[in-house]
Scaffold this motif. Structure first.
Motif, PDB file in Angstrom:
ATOM      1  N   THR A   1       1.975   5.309   4.722  1.00  0.00           N
ATOM      2  CA  THR A   1       0.514   5.489   4.777  1.00  0.00           C
ATOM      3  C   THR A   1       0.047   5.609   6.221  1.00  0.00           C
ATOM      4  OG1 THR A   1      -1.658   4.540   4.279  1.00  0.00           O
ATOM      5  CG2 THR A   1       0.144   2.972   4.604  1.00  0.00           C
TER       6      THR A   1
ATOM      7  N   GLY B   1     -11.854   2.396  -3.836  1.00  0.00           N
ATOM      8  CA  GLY B   1     -10.760   1.825  -4.616  1.00  0.00           C
ATOM      9  C   GLY B   1     -11.235   1.011  -5.804  1.00  0.00           C
TER      10      GLY B   1
ATOM     11  N   VAL C   1       0.871  -1.171   0.000  1.00  0.00           N
ATOM     12  CA  VAL C   1       0.000   0.000   0.000  1.00  0.00           C
ATOM     13  C   VAL C   1       0.913   1.228   0.000  1.00  0.00           C
ATOM     14  CG1 VAL C   1      -1.793   1.271   1.216  1.00  0.00           C
ATOM     15  CG2 VAL C   1      -1.760  -1.232   1.309  1.00  0.00           C
TER      16      VAL C   1
ATOM     17  N   THR D   1      -8.874   3.932   3.227  1.00  0.00           N
ATOM     18  CA  THR D   1      -7.871   2.974   2.751  1.00  0.00           C
ATOM     19  C   THR D   1      -8.184   1.565   3.230  1.00  0.00           C
ATOM     20  OG1 THR D   1      -6.197   4.698   2.679  1.00  0.00           O
ATOM     21  CG2 THR D   1      -5.396   2.439   2.792  1.00  0.00           C
ATOM     22  N   THR D   2      -8.572   1.424   4.492  1.00  0.00           N
ATOM     23  CA  THR D   2      -8.811   0.071   5.038  1.00  0.00           C
ATOM     24  C   THR D   2     -10.261  -0.364   4.851  1.00  0.00           C
ATOM     25  OG1 THR D   2      -9.462   0.845   7.244  1.00  0.00           O
ATOM     26  CG2 THR D   2      -7.095   0.503   6.866  1.00  0.00           C
TER      27      THR D   2
ATOM     28  N   GLY E   1       1.510   5.087   0.218  1.00  0.00           N
ATOM     29  CA  GLY E   1       0.888   6.323   0.685  1.00  0.00           C
ATOM     30  C   GLY E   1       1.726   7.541   0.364  1.00  0.00           C
TER      31      GLY E   1
ATOM     32  N   GLN F   1      -9.973   8.482  -7.426  1.00  0.00           N
ATOM     33  CA  GLN F   1      -9.081   7.478  -6.844  1.00  0.00           C
ATOM     34  C   GLN F   1      -9.104   6.177  -7.625  1.00  0.00           C
ATOM     35  OE1 GLN F   1      -9.793   5.401  -3.245  1.00  0.00           O
ATOM     36  NE2 GLN F   1      -7.634   4.973  -2.934  1.00  0.00           N
TER      37      GLN F   1
ATOM     38  N   ASP G   1      -2.603   2.022  -4.226  1.00  0.00           N
ATOM     39  CA  ASP G   1      -2.227   3.338  -3.705  1.00  0.00           C
ATOM     40  C   ASP G   1      -3.373   4.032  -2.984  1.00  0.00           C
ATOM     41  OD1 ASP G   1      -3.649   4.173  -6.039  1.00  0.00           O
ATOM     42  OD2 ASP G   1      -1.768   4.345  -7.157  1.00  0.00           O
ATOM     43  N   THR G   2      -2.992   5.037  -2.185  1.00  0.00           N
ATOM     44  CA  THR G   2      -3.953   5.884  -1.494  1.00  0.00           C
ATOM     45  C   THR G   2      -4.008   7.205  -2.257  1.00  0.00           C
ATOM     46  OG1 THR G   2      -2.378   7.045  -0.086  1.00  0.00           O
ATOM     47  CG2 THR G   2      -3.109   4.868   0.669  1.00  0.00           C
TER      48      THR G   2
ATOM     49  N   TYR H   1      -3.129   4.833   6.911  1.00  0.00           N
ATOM     50  CA  TYR H   1      -4.233   3.867   6.970  1.00  0.00           C
ATOM     51  C   TYR H   1      -5.549   4.523   7.382  1.00  0.00           C
ATOM     52  CZ  TYR H   1      -1.052  -0.150   6.486  1.00  0.00           C
ATOM     53  OH  TYR H   1      -0.144  -1.080   6.030  1.00  0.00           O
TER      54      TYR H   1
ATOM     55  N   GLY I   1      -9.385   0.457  -1.149  1.00  0.00           N
ATOM     56  CA  GLY I   1     -10.316   0.790  -0.070  1.00  0.00           C
ATOM     57  C   GLY I   1     -11.698   1.193  -0.533  1.00  0.00           C
TER      58      GLY I   1
END
Ligand code: TPP
Ligand code: MG
Length: 634
Positions: free
Chosen positions: A323, A304, A254, A329-330, A256, A443, A281-282, A325, A301
């Motif tokens: 990141t 995502g 991941v 993202t999660t 960030g 995103q 990616d974030t 998180y 996420g």
């Protein structure tokens, strides 16, 4: 104080601060830059005679006010903004576009001028971006109290509205005596330039103290260089990470914002190429791996891609690099679904490195990725896993193409506007956004080939960031490429004011103004929680659309405005806008109701547990099903 007999210089506190700031530099990888090349601000009684006078002396040496990110030593250019919050956003965007090696200061008057910056401070700190805030403060002598705009707290005469900056600043101080400036200014610079600690730094400047003269040690104003460290990984921590990666069957990176700020995109690509490990990616990390790299699987996420989320669900090892998180993202702690999933986190900040029960490496992203690549020499993912990654990534690119070319009628879908932009913009251009339905679409859809191309603020997701951010990004980039800020009609109505600054400074930016007569984002969210889009449209009291003309409003600031009737006209007008030398807005109406890209992960927004409405009861049942997947990572 100071060495007996050492040279001193007699200056006001404000003059001393300005001279000090003009002598501060950063250095990383052998390149030295001015830490603070300029000051945004708005004057009022709190700062006009102090900082204002000092800036006049520092700016007007030869009458040349032209902006430069590298002004001559000793000079500190001033740039007037229209709202103090806009000044902080512009400074944060400038810092982001400078990989946190430079930022701007913001000077304000007392009271409302100062508190207008609190939101900007929170944005900067949440995003781990340095900004130097210089709110004026009430008299230290208290002689004329209560001064205009003074709060007055009967519990303590030491409290002012500037205390509201404390929870949103990484360093906060009030300069009640001239000599306090020396340790405080040095501490402020240390925090600004420390990648682990950075955020909003607030020095409150009582208005009488600003004008007070003092004999400063001359060495306070010496050319000073703050070395921005690249902390190396501890060998034992590196060994633990390498062992975990070697043992993993389905690892996933991941990426960030830390990858971007550390200028580690090359190192990340090398790591991915050597190992075959997929990279999601974030928002802050997008572009760190080019979208067409064989390991790139796109955004992770709640908003995502199906590719990244599918891999995340089955990952047995997640390698988080730079990141924090966030819940997006999660997917609110649901997207990493393997019962035994483990984390290896690389972060300069121990706080972030330790998240999700990780094996943590507290170190610089670039240094660590290079060390990992070397230590993993010869290690590659299983070929079957590689084929699965390639298939998922290819399938998602087909979804992107569909979203980009829908021919939705009568009004285009927003995703078609993004398709037109993404296809027209190049690697030297940057797209900016922060709030609304746009970040989610961007995103999962935006194809970025380098990190500089994508500037979406999605840590504080603050409506009103986009237009001032265009100022900061343009100032940081000089003449290079197009700066395109996508602005929803909600954001536009909240904070169009910095368009005046853009016009006055003749900054070449392109504003893409999307009108859909409401909150596409919160409207859809409202529907999903059973609240029936309540209060999410712009409507007349008696019903019907509000007859605003936001294009005419933008034009009234002095911008060139091109109205676009449909996607083909938008494409043609973008080409025109790119050719123009001054600022320009492209105005287009889009469908409030989408269609949006297909979702593949959840976001935790609690639903009312008791309700009179069927819609809410139904949403609650769905919520409870989704919520069951939420877990701790220990
Ligand atoms: C300052 C601020 N206030 C409120 C919110 C909550 N919020 C997020 S998106 C949104 C609506 C944005 O509307 P618009 O700019 O029209 O974008 P759209 O949702 O239509 O894409 C709101 C109110 C926010 N992110 N920032
Ligand atoms: Mg809208």
């Amino acid at each position: 104080m100071g060495r007996p007999g050492a040279a001193t210089v007699r200056l006001t506190v404000a003059q001393a601060l300005v001279r000090f700031l003009a002598a501060q530099h950063t250095e990383r990888d052998g390149v030295e830059r001015r830490l603070i090349p300029g000051v945004f601000g708005i004057f009022g009684h709190g700062n006009v005679a102090g900082i204002g006078q000092a800036l006049l002396q520092a700016a007007a040496t030869d009458g040349d006010q032209a902006w430069s990110a590298d002004p001559p030593e000793g000079r500190l250019p001033y740039l007037m903004v229209r709202n103090e919050q806009g000044g902080v956003h512009a400074a944060a965007a400038f810092a982001r576009a400078s990989n946190r090696l430079q930022t701007m200061a913001v000077t304000t008057s007392i009271g409302p001028g100062a508190t207008n910056m609190v939101t900007g401070a929170a944005l900067a700190t949440t995003n781990r971006l340095p900004v130097l805030l210089l709110p004026a403060d009430i008299f230290a002598t208290r002689a004329p109290d209560p001064v205009l705009q003074q709060l007055e707290d009967p519990r303590s005469l030491d409290i002012s509205v500037n205390d509201a900056f404390k929870p949103v600043s990484r360093f906060w101080d009030r300069i009640n005596r001239p000599e306090q400036l020396i340790p405080s200014a040095l501490a402020a610079m240390r925090v600004l330039t420390d990648p682990a600690e950075t955020g909003a730094v607030t020095l409150c400047l009582p208005q009488d103290v600003q004008a007070e003269a003092f004999d400063w040690p001359a060495a306070f104003f010496d050319h000073r260089v703050w070395r921005v460290a690249r902390p190396v990984p501890e060998p034992a921590a590196l060994d633990r990470a390498v062992a975990a990666i070697r043992a993993a069957q389905r690892p996933l990176v991941v990426a960030g914002g830390g990858v971007v700020y550390s200028e580690a995109a090359g190192a990340l690509r090398d790591f991915a190429t050597a190992t075959g490990i997929p990279v999601a990616d974030t928002h802050a990390g997008k572009g760190a791996i080019n979208w067409d790299h064989p390991s790139a699987v796109g955004g992770l996420g709640a908003t995502g891609t199906a590719a990244a989320n599918s891999l995340a669900r089955q990952a047995d090892l997640v390698i988080g690099v730079g990141t924090r998180y966030s819940d997006f993202t999660t997917a609110s702690h649901t997207v990493f679904a393997d019962p035994g999933v483990r984390f290896v986190n690389v972060n300069v900040a121990a706080f972030d490195a330790a998240k999700l029960g990780a094996t943590s490496i507290v170190a610089d992203a670039r240094t660590t990725l290079q060390a990992l690549t070397a230590a993993l020499d010869g290690h590659r993912i299983d070929p079957a896993y590689g084929r699965e990654i390639a298939r998922l990534a290819k399938d998602w690119q087909q979804v992107v193409d569909e979203c980009y070319h829908r021919d939705h009628r009568p009004l285009p879908a927003q995703t078609e506007v993004f398709g037109a932009l993404n296809e027209a913009m190049g690697p030297d251009d940057v797209v900016i956004n922060a709030a609304g339905s746009m970040p989610g679409d961007l995103q999962c859809l935006w194809r970025a080939s380098n990190p500089g191309e994508y500037h979406v603020e999605y840590a504080y997701s603050c409506m009103g960031y986009e237009i001032p951010a265009a100022i900061g990004a343009r100032l940081a980039r000089g003449e290079r490429g197009q700066v395109v800020a996508i602005v929803g009609d909600g954001t536009y109505q909240m904070a169009p004011g910095e368009l005046a600054t853009i016009v006055a400074e003749r900054l070449k930016v392109i504003i893409v103004l999307l009108q859909n007569h409401g909150f596409a984002s919160i409207g859809a969210l409202s529907e999903s929680v059973g609240s029936q889009r309540f209060g999410t449209r712009y409507q007349m009291h008696e019903g019907g659309e509000v007859p605003f003309d936001l294009a005419a409003n933008a034009a009234s600031f002095g911008l060139e405005v091109l109205r676009c009737n449909g996607i083909e006209e938008f494409r043609a007008n973008y080409r025109k806008a790119a050719e123009l030398t001054g600022p320009v807005a492209l105005f287009i109406e889009t469908d409030l109701l989408g269609p949006s890209p297909p979702g593949s992960a959840w976001w935790d927004v609690p639903v009312a547990q008791v309700s009179e409405l069927d819609s809410t009861r139904q949403a609650l049942a769905e919520y409870e099903t989704e919520k069951a997947a939420q877990r701790h990572y220990l």
